[in-house]
Design a protein around this motif. Structure first.
Motif, short mmCIF file in Angstrom:
data_model
loop_
_atom_site.label_atom_id
_atom_site.label_comp_id
_atom_site.label_asym_id
_atom_site.label_seq_id
_atom_site.Cartn_x
_atom_site.Cartn_y
_atom_site.Cartn_z
N ASN A 1 -38.92 25.83 -14.92
CA ASN A 1 -38.15 27.06 -14.75
C ASN A 1 -36.69 26.76 -14.44
O ASN A 1 -35.78 27.44 -14.94
CB ASN A 1 -38.75 27.92 -13.64
CG ASN A 1 -40.11 28.48 -14.00
OD1 ASN A 1 -40.50 28.49 -15.17
ND2 ASN A 1 -40.84 28.94 -13.01
N SER A 2 -36.45 25.75 -13.61
CA SER A 2 -35.07 25.37 -13.28
C SER A 2 -34.33 24.87 -14.51
O SER A 2 -33.16 25.20 -14.72
CB SER A 2 -35.07 24.28 -12.20
OG SER A 2 -35.53 24.79 -10.97
N LEU A 3 -35.01 24.08 -15.34
CA LEU A 3 -34.38 23.55 -16.55
C LEU A 3 -34.08 24.67 -17.55
O LEU A 3 -33.01 24.69 -18.17
CB LEU A 3 -35.28 22.50 -17.19
CG LEU A 3 -35.42 21.18 -16.44
CD1 LEU A 3 -36.44 20.27 -17.12
CD2 LEU A 3 -34.08 20.48 -16.34
N VAL A 4 -35.02 25.59 -17.71
CA VAL A 4 -34.80 26.72 -18.62
C VAL A 4 -33.64 27.58 -18.13
O VAL A 4 -32.76 27.97 -18.91
CB VAL A 4 -36.08 27.57 -18.75
CG1 VAL A 4 -35.80 28.86 -19.51
CG2 VAL A 4 -37.18 26.77 -19.46
N LEU A 5 -33.61 27.84 -16.83
CA LEU A 5 -32.53 28.63 -16.25
C LEU A 5 -31.19 27.94 -16.45
O LEU A 5 -30.19 28.57 -16.81
CB LEU A 5 -32.81 28.84 -14.76
CG LEU A 5 -31.87 29.78 -13.98
CD1 LEU A 5 -31.92 31.19 -14.56
CD2 LEU A 5 -32.27 29.80 -12.51
N SER A 6 -31.16 26.63 -16.25
CA SER A 6 -29.92 25.86 -16.42
C SER A 6 -29.45 25.89 -17.87
O SER A 6 -28.26 26.09 -18.15
CB SER A 6 -30.13 24.41 -15.98
OG SER A 6 -30.55 24.32 -14.65
#
Length: 222
Positions: A23-28
């Protein structure tokens, strides 16, 4: 008072941590992609737009770069609903990241555009090159070479900044870690693992970006 380390509960929640990492990577990635589109538009507006537009862009940059990111998130998530603009925590986190990275991206891209000497563009025109050819062969690669290190650094900083989004319960890695900690009461173990995960991501992306630079963007040696 002695403390016995126990990582069993943390490793048992490994799927949750991995999902938070994704989720953090997608958000970034989403924030960086949208932010760069806004940055290009802002940089073009600042370098060739009317004075009133330049003033607006300058004020936006100064506002964002001189206020804490946490406050920007709170204004978007808690402040905008009072004006009738309600959104989920994930949407608010994405918007806050885009607004934040856009202010820095504008200055980075503006520097890249202004690094191209006008004489080189005039030389391309004198050789009969079309505007697209001038952009591709004279402007694009040198500009990317000039701003690539700053852009890659900005992406990594953006990725690390997603941790602040846990303050509004966005479903990213730090928020997931907080949920696990509240269940297991293993604060050190949880946040130690999360620290290692962020560090691993940073090292991984630094390595990938450095490899791309060496393979495609390194200036030829004389």
């Amino acid at each position: 008072m002695s403390y016995e380390f126990d990582f069993a509960d943390v490793f048992a929640a490994w799927p949750e941590l991995l999902q938070g990492l994704v989720n953090s990577l997608v958000l970034s990635a989403l924030a960086m992609a949208i932010g760069m589109v806004a940055s290009v538009a802002g940089a073009l507006g600042k370098t060739s737009g009317p004075k009133w537009l330049v003033w607006i862009i300058d004020e936006y940059i100064e506002l964002i770069r001189n206020t804490p990111f946490l406050i920007q998130i709170f204004v978007i998530y808690f402040g905008l609903p009072s004006m009738g603009l309600k959104m989920s925590s994930n949407t608010a986190a994405l918007l806050a990241l885009v607004v934040n990275v856009g202010a820095y991206g504008i200055e980075i891209i503006r520097a890249g555009i202004e690094s191209i000497q006008k004489g080189q563009i005039e030389a391309g025109k004198s050789l009969g090159m079309r505007p697209l050819q001038i952009f591709r062969y004279i402007i694009l690669k040198p500009a990317i070479q000039a701003i690539y290190p700053s852009l890659t650094s900005q992406f990594i900083l953006l990725m690390l900044n997603t941790s602040v989004c846990s303050a509004i319960a966005a479903s990213e890695l730090t928020a997931v870690a907080g949920d696990i900690q509240s269940r297991t009461f293993r604060s050190f173990e949880v946040y130690f693992i999360v620290t290692c995960m962020y560090l691993g991501l940073s090292v991984f992306f630094w390595t990938v970006f450095a490899g791309i630079e060496r393979a495609f963007l390194r200036k030829p040696t004389r």
